[in-house]
Every structure is written in structure tokens, then in C-alpha cells.
Design a protein around this motif. Structure first.
Motif, PDB file in Angstrom:
ATOM      1  N   ARG A 421      -2.250  55.614  49.107  1.00 61.90           N
ATOM      2  CA  ARG A 421      -2.108  54.518  50.059  1.00 61.90           C
ATOM      3  C   ARG A 421      -1.848  53.238  49.276  1.00 61.90           C
ATOM      4  O   ARG A 421      -2.587  52.283  49.338  1.00 61.90           O
ATOM      5  CB  ARG A 421      -3.389  54.396  50.889  1.00 61.90           C
ATOM      6  CG  ARG A 421      -3.288  53.497  52.105  1.00 61.90           C
ATOM      7  CD  ARG A 421      -4.662  53.413  52.778  1.00 61.90           C
ATOM      8  NE  ARG A 421      -4.703  52.371  53.768  1.00 61.90           N
ATOM      9  CZ  ARG A 421      -5.820  51.946  54.362  1.00 61.90           C
ATOM     10  NH1 ARG A 421      -6.983  52.516  54.053  1.00 61.90           N
ATOM     11  NH2 ARG A 421      -5.788  50.973  55.247  1.00 61.90           N
ATOM     12  N   PRO A 422      -0.763  53.226  48.508  1.00 64.84           N
ATOM     13  CA  PRO A 422      -0.571  52.161  47.520  1.00 64.84           C
ATOM     14  C   PRO A 422      -0.169  50.820  48.122  1.00 64.84           C
ATOM     15  O   PRO A 422       0.431  50.751  49.204  1.00 64.84           O
ATOM     16  CB  PRO A 422       0.566  52.712  46.652  1.00 64.84           C
ATOM     17  CG  PRO A 422       1.347  53.587  47.580  1.00 64.84           C
ATOM     18  CD  PRO A 422       0.326  54.222  48.482  1.00 64.84           C
ATOM     19  N   LEU A 423      -0.504  49.754  47.380  1.00 66.65           N
ATOM     20  CA  LEU A 423       0.060  48.455  47.689  1.00 66.65           C
ATOM     21  C   LEU A 423       1.511  48.454  47.235  1.00 66.65           C
ATOM     22  O   LEU A 423       1.854  49.030  46.197  1.00 66.65           O
ATOM     23  CB  LEU A 423      -0.698  47.343  46.957  1.00 66.65           C
ATOM     24  CG  LEU A 423      -2.184  47.134  47.274  1.00 66.65           C
ATOM     25  CD1 LEU A 423      -2.682  45.874  46.577  1.00 66.65           C
ATOM     26  CD2 LEU A 423      -2.439  47.057  48.758  1.00 66.65           C
ATOM     27  N   SER A 424       2.366  47.820  47.989  1.00 70.81           N
ATOM     28  CA  SER A 424       3.780  47.723  47.604  1.00 70.81           C
ATOM     29  C   SER A 424       3.922  46.722  46.461  1.00 70.81           C
ATOM     30  O   SER A 424       3.030  45.903  46.207  1.00 70.81           O
ATOM     31  CB  SER A 424       4.620  47.272  48.791  1.00 70.81           C
ATOM     32  OG  SER A 424       4.309  45.920  49.121  1.00 70.81           O
ATOM     33  N   ASN A 425       5.044  46.782  45.774  1.00 63.87           N
ATOM     34  CA  ASN A 425       5.297  45.812  44.717  1.00 63.87           C
ATOM     35  C   ASN A 425       5.319  44.395  45.278  1.00 63.87           C
ATOM     36  O   ASN A 425       4.884  43.446  44.607  1.00 63.87           O
ATOM     37  CB  ASN A 425       6.613  46.138  44.010  1.00 63.87           C
ATOM     38  CG  ASN A 425       6.499  47.373  43.129  1.00 63.87           C
ATOM     39  OD1 ASN A 425       5.406  47.760  42.723  1.00 63.87           O
ATOM     40  ND2 ASN A 425       7.627  48.003  42.840  1.00 63.87           N
ATOM     41  N   THR A 426       5.806  44.230  46.482  1.00 64.70           N
ATOM     42  CA  THR A 426       5.800  42.912  47.121  1.00 64.70           C
ATOM     43  C   THR A 426       4.372  42.419  47.331  1.00 64.70           C
ATOM     44  O   THR A 426       4.065  41.241  47.102  1.00 64.70           O
ATOM     45  CB  THR A 426       6.536  42.972  48.473  1.00 64.70           C
ATOM     46  OG1 THR A 426       7.895  43.355  48.249  1.00 64.70           O
ATOM     47  CG2 THR A 426       6.513  41.616  49.172  1.00 64.70           C
ATOM     48  N   GLU A 427       3.492  43.319  47.748  1.00 63.09           N
ATOM     49  CA  GLU A 427       2.091  42.944  47.924  1.00 63.09           C
ATOM     50  C   GLU A 427       1.438  42.602  46.584  1.00 63.09           C
ATOM     51  O   GLU A 427       0.601  41.693  46.510  1.00 63.09           O
ATOM     52  CB  GLU A 427       1.333  44.087  48.604  1.00 63.09           C
ATOM     53  CG  GLU A 427       1.698  44.270  50.068  1.00 63.09           C
ATOM     54  CD  GLU A 427       1.040  45.498  50.687  1.00 63.09           C
ATOM     55  OE1 GLU A 427       0.460  45.364  51.783  1.00 63.09           O
ATOM     56  OE2 GLU A 427       1.124  46.590  50.078  1.00 63.09           O
ATOM     57  N   ILE A 428       1.811  43.311  45.528  1.00 70.42           N
ATOM     58  CA  ILE A 428       1.265  43.014  44.199  1.00 70.42           C
ATOM     59  C   ILE A 428       1.711  41.632  43.735  1.00 70.42           C
ATOM     60  O   ILE A 428       0.921  40.851  43.196  1.00 70.42           O
ATOM     61  CB  ILE A 428       1.686  44.089  43.187  1.00 70.42           C
ATOM     62  CG1 ILE A 428       1.074  45.438  43.569  1.00 70.42           C
ATOM     63  CG2 ILE A 428       1.249  43.706  41.769  1.00 70.42           C
ATOM     64  CD1 ILE A 428       1.603  46.606  42.769  1.00 70.42           C
ATOM     65  N   VAL A 429       2.981  41.292  43.970  1.00 79.62           N
ATOM     66  CA  VAL A 429       3.467  39.956  43.619  1.00 79.62           C
ATOM     67  C   VAL A 429       2.705  38.897  44.408  1.00 79.62           C
ATOM     68  O   VAL A 429       2.325  37.851  43.865  1.00 79.62           O
ATOM     69  CB  VAL A 429       4.985  39.843  43.861  1.00 79.62           C
ATOM     70  CG1 VAL A 429       5.447  38.395  43.731  1.00 79.62           C
ATOM     71  CG2 VAL A 429       5.751  40.725  42.885  1.00 79.62           C
ATOM     72  N   GLY A 430       2.447  39.158  45.688  1.00 76.50           N
ATOM     73  CA  GLY A 430       1.686  38.218  46.497  1.00 76.50           C
ATOM     74  C   GLY A 430       0.275  38.013  45.963  1.00 76.50           C
ATOM     75  O   GLY A 430      -0.228  36.887  45.890  1.00 76.50           O
ATOM     76  N   LYS A 431      -0.380  39.095  45.569  1.00 76.25           N
ATOM     77  CA  LYS A 431      -1.716  38.994  44.976  1.00 76.25           C
ATOM     78  C   LYS A 431      -1.654  38.213  43.669  1.00 76.25           C
ATOM     79  O   LYS A 431      -2.504  37.340  43.408  1.00 76.25           O
ATOM     80  CB  LYS A 431      -2.282  40.398  44.730  1.00 76.25           C
ATOM     81  CG  LYS A 431      -3.634  40.390  44.031  1.00 76.25           C
ATOM     82  CD  LYS A 431      -4.092  41.795  43.630  1.00 76.25           C
ATOM     83  CE  LYS A 431      -5.292  41.738  42.707  1.00 76.25           C
ATOM     84  NZ  LYS A 431      -5.716  43.075  42.227  1.00 76.25           N
ATOM     85  N   TYR A 432      -0.659  38.500  42.839  1.00 76.37           N
ATOM     86  CA  TYR A 432      -0.488  37.770  41.582  1.00 76.37           C
ATOM     87  C   TYR A 432      -0.384  36.276  41.834  1.00 76.37           C
ATOM     88  O   TYR A 432      -1.071  35.471  41.179  1.00 76.37           O
ATOM     89  CB  TYR A 432       0.752  38.272  40.830  1.00 76.37           C
ATOM     90  CG  TYR A 432       1.279  37.236  39.863  1.00 76.37           C
ATOM     91  CD1 TYR A 432       0.659  37.032  38.636  1.00 76.37           C
ATOM     92  CD2 TYR A 432       2.361  36.427  40.212  1.00 76.37           C
ATOM     93  CE1 TYR A 432       1.112  36.047  37.771  1.00 76.37           C
ATOM     94  CE2 TYR A 432       2.816  35.433  39.347  1.00 76.37           C
ATOM     95  CZ  TYR A 432       2.188  35.242  38.134  1.00 76.37           C
ATOM     96  OH  TYR A 432       2.614  34.254  37.282  1.00 76.37           O
TER      97      TYR A 432
END
Length: 478
Positions: A421-432
Motif C-alpha cells: 500500500r505504498p505512498l506514490s512518488n508524488t506523495e513522497i515529494v510532498g512529505k519532503y
């Protein structure tokens, strides 16, 4: 190759150390599928964002002051210039990336592998003037080996009081160091044997919220530099670092060692990519708490609880996580500091139910002193989740009993951010960006993001230079 060298080569190949050395030294950038390289860049970005966010905290300033007092150097420190030697810079960057307990976790290995692999790669790729591709390949080699070595124990290290992030991280980092420092196969086997005497990481911090957990991954990276450098100059280490009579698993697992599966250390190495199994944290707390946190938040958003209307709360958790996030109960119900809070099912579930969120702001002193939350935490109890799929998933279920007698429940069978149930790369950039912008301007945070995601097309020193630029002054955060 003479007869002695052939015998050494054959022996090295037969040990786990030998097979891991073959993989780490032989891995080519082109061998890594593009989807894995892309995910690796995003894992690095996630860690870097957390490192920037950590700059404003007291633990980061104390660590930096201590390391500066030990000696100067020119290695990059994220947001802190080029003021430390390579080993101390690796320690500092590990503390920054792991300090908020917001970093990624390999579920089966129960290990935060990036926060030892990345500081090692950053320090040595910069020192050896490696390319961005070499940097990324060394990082992947470390990740693929540390995660497998962690998985061998099947969660056993936590049960006997060891933190796999430091204990196991040193070995993956040593393999990456072997690669970046140009060791041969035999030297890399020796380096892993040397690392065996440097591996450590106690879970005693769980008793009082001590800062030592933050030190574990950076210490692993620093020790890896020492181990690989000693081996490069001919230092001899034991060959059977993992499977030996007093090797890693026998020495550190004790009675739990019989459950270890040594085949997992090299299973599908170079064919299946464990980076794809790494979970990104959507909330800043121990990964074991995430499913329960999300279940509590889901219930809150559906019902908007009044604390006084809740009679009791039962939380179903995997048996293997109880020692870490449910005990000792007194500490968990009234966290004395942010670390206590991050490892507390009662506090996190109570906060989720009443506030509908769990962010870095919920780790501030005012939030942890909230009487309404603490009162509800006293009514939170745990029970073993018989249906848990741990360690594949860190399951959680929250069951709320209201004063009216009504029962509300929500289950998270697959924790958000996990491989299934992974976070998308877009979500990872948002978290960053959310994390980095705590100490960087938005423009600078975006420039760092571009540099990290473009690592393959640059030199490692280019990334090191942009990361080491000092951040703006931050206020004191405990």
C-alpha cells in the motif's frame, strides 16, 4: 591467481560474507532496473527532508557541538557546512535523518536501512569524487544487503533488546564502503568480519526516551568507514561474520537464533529488489504504531469524539510489537518526551481519536501535556491481534466502546506506506517539502529536490555541495 588466492576466493564465495561481497562489488548501475533507481532516489529525498526538519531540534545541536569539539574536516553535513571529518559527518547525517523517527522502514527486516546507507554513501562518494551513478549504486548495494540481513532474524532482534537499524546497518554500509573505497572481494569479506565487532544498538532508550536510538544509524555508517578502511590496508577479520559459532545471529539472537533463516541473507540477491519492499512513513512515529494511528484517525473523522463519551479503547496489535510500543504501560500512557510519544500506542491512538491527526506538531511539549489526550490514553489498552500478518504488514485495529454502550471499530490490515500500500512518488515529494520547508525556503527546498532526483546525471560532489549549505537559524525545539 595462485593456489592460495584460489582457495581464499572459493572460501569467500561459500560464506555469506563472500556472496554479499560478490554482489556489492559486482553490481553495475545498469543492473538496477529504472523503477528501482527511481524509488531509490525518492527514498534518499525522504531522508534528506527529515534531516532538514531535524536541524531545529536540541538533539541535533547537541550532537553537532559534540562532534565539532572532536575535530574538524571537510565532509558534507546536511544544512551544516563542511566542518567534520568523514566518519563524524556520517554520524551527524545519520542523527539528522533518523532523529525524528520519520524515516523509511523495511518491514520484514524491521530496519531503517536508508539512514545508515545514505550517510555512508554521501561521505565516501564525496571523498572519493564518485559520480552520482556510483553514489546511487553504492546506496542500492547497501540497502539490498542490510534489508536481507535484517530479514534473517524474523523480528527476533527486538525481542532480545537490540535495534536492527544500528546492529545490521553497519554491514550494508560496510559493503557500500568496500565498493566506494575500491576494496577487492577478499578485503570486503575481511571488512564485514571487522564490522561484526562494531555492531550494536540497545533498545534501552525505550525505558526513558533517551537519545541513543538517534545515534545508531550514523554510528553504523561511521563504523563501516573504519571497518572497510582497516580491511583495505590488510587488517584481518573473521570470515563467518554471519553464520559463525559466535557470528551475528548466534551472538545477538541467543535463544531466538534457532528461528533465523540464513538463506534470506542472499535469497534472490540481484533478482528481486528489496528497495521495492521499503515502507515510507506517512506519520512521524514508530512504524509499529501506524495502522493503529490511521484506524484511530479514521474513526475520529467519522464520529468526531467527545473524550468524555468514550468509556474504553482496545487496540489490537501484533504480538511482536508489544515490548516496543505498549510497554512499560506507565511510560506509554504519560510520555515524558517526544520519543516516549512516538513509541506509544496509548498516546498516538488517543491523539488520533481526539485530534484526527498525528504530525510533528503532536510531538511538541504542549501537545504531550494535553490533559484530555492523557486522560483518554489512560483508557487505552492493547490486545494481541490474532489475525496479524506481521512482519509483512504492521497491522492495527481500534475498538472504541462509548458510555452509551455503542461499539465502533476500524481495522487497518495493511499499514499505509508499506510495499502493498505504498505512498506514490508524488506523495513522497510532498512529505519532503513539508519537512524541508521547516528550515529551508520553498525555493531552496525545490532546488535540493531537483538535485536529488537528478543524481544520476551529476557528480556526487554536486549533491554534497548543495546539501551542505547552511540552513537559516532555527529556534530551540526540545
Amino acid at each position: 591467481m595462485n593456489a592460495i588466492d584460489k582457495n581464499l576466493h572459493t572460501e569467500a564465495q561459500q560464506t555469506i560474507s563472500g556472496r554479499l561481497a560478490e554482489f556489492a562489488l559486482g553490481l553495475a548501475y545498469e543492473d538496477i532496473p529504472e523503477r528501482v533507481r527511481e524509488r531509490a532516489r525518492h527514498l534518499l529525498l525522504d531522508a534528506i527532508g527529515i534531516a532538514y526538519a531535524s536541524r531545529g531540534y536540541q538533539f541535533a545541536r547537541a550532537t553537532m557541538d559534540a562532534l565539532v569539539s572532536l575535530g574538524a574536516g571537510t565532509s558534507p553535513v546536511i544544512g551544516g557546512g563542511r566542518t567534520l571529518g568523514a566518519r563524524d559527518a556520517a554520524i551527524m547525517n545519520g542523527v539528522l535523518a533518523h532523529g525524528l523517527d520519520y524515516d523509511d522502514t523495511h518491514s520484514r527486516g524491521v530496519i531503517h536501512a536508508t539512514v545508515s546507507s545514505f550517510p555512508l554513501a554521501l561521505a565516501l562518494a564525496d571523498q572519493t569524487k564518485a559520480s552520482g551513478r556510483d553514489f546511487l549504486t553504492a546506496y542500492v548495494a547497501a540497502m539490498e544487503t542490510s534489508t536481507r540481513l535484517g530479514a534473517v532474524a524474523k523480528g527476533g532482534f527486538h525481542q532480545v533488546g537490540f535495534h536492527p537499524t544500528g546492529l545490521i546497518g553497519v554491514f550494508g554500509a560496510t559493503l557500500a564502503a568496500s565498493r566506494l573505497l575500491g576494496l577487492d572481494r577478499e578485503q570486503s569479506v575481511m571488512a564485514q568480519g571487522v564490522a561484526l565487532s562494531m555492531a550494536g544498538g540497545s533498545l534501552e532508550f525505550l525505558e526513558d526516551g533517551a537519545w541513543t536510538k538517534r545515534l545508531h544509524p550514523g554510528w553504523a555508517a561511521s563504523s563501516a568507514i573504519t571497518a572497510a578502511t582497516l580491511a583495505k590496508y590488510g587488517f584481518i577479520g573473521p570470515r563467518a561474520a554471519y553464520e559463525g559459532r559466535f557470528g551475528l545471529y548466534a551472538a545477538y539472537l541467543g535463544a531466538q537464533s534457532g528461528a533465523a533463516d540464513l538463506s534470506l541473507a542472499t535469497d534472490a540477491l540481484g533478482g528481486e529488489w528489496q528497495i521495492e519492499e521499503v515502507a515510507i512513513k506517512p506519520i512521524p512515529a514508530c512504524h509499529f504504531t501506524h495502522a493503529a494511528a490511521d484506524a484511530a484517525i479514521a474513526l475520529s473523522r467519522a464520529s468526531k469524539f467527545d473524550a468524555k463519551a468514550i468509556r474504553s479503547v482496545e487496540v489490537l496489535v501484533p504480538a511482536e510489537v508489544v515490548k516496543t510500543v505498549c510497554e512499560p504501560e506507565a511510560n506509554k500512557r504519560r510520555p515524558a518526551n517526544s520519543y516516549d510519544a512516538q513509541f506509544s500506542i496509548p498516546y498516538i491512538v488517543a491523539t488520533g481519536l481526539l485530534r484526527g491527526r498525528f504530525t510533528l506538531d503532536e510531538l511538541e511539549p504542549a501537545a504531550m501535556a494535553d490533559r484530555e489526550v492523557l486522560s483518554l490514553a489512560e483508557r487505552v489498552h492493547h490486545k494481541i491481534d490474532a489475525a496479524s500478518t506481521f512482519p509483512r504488514h504492521y497491522t492495527g485495529e481500534v475498538i472504541v466502546t462509548l458510555e452509551s454502550g455503542e461499539i465502533l471499530r476500524h481495522r487497518e490490515a495493511i499499514n499505509r506506506g508499506s510495499a502493498d500500500r505504498p505512498l506514490s512518488n508524488t506523495e513522497i515529494v510532498g512529505k519532503y517539502l513539508d519537512n524541508a520547508c521547516r528550515t529551508l525556503t520553498r525555493d531552496r527546498a525545490e532546488r535540493v529536490c531537483t538535485a536529488v532526483l537528478g543524481l544520476d546525471r551529476a557528480e556526487a560532489a554536486d549533491l554534497a555541495n548543495i546539501l551542505s549549505q547552511p540552513v537559516r537559524s532555527a529556534g530551540s525545539i526540545s
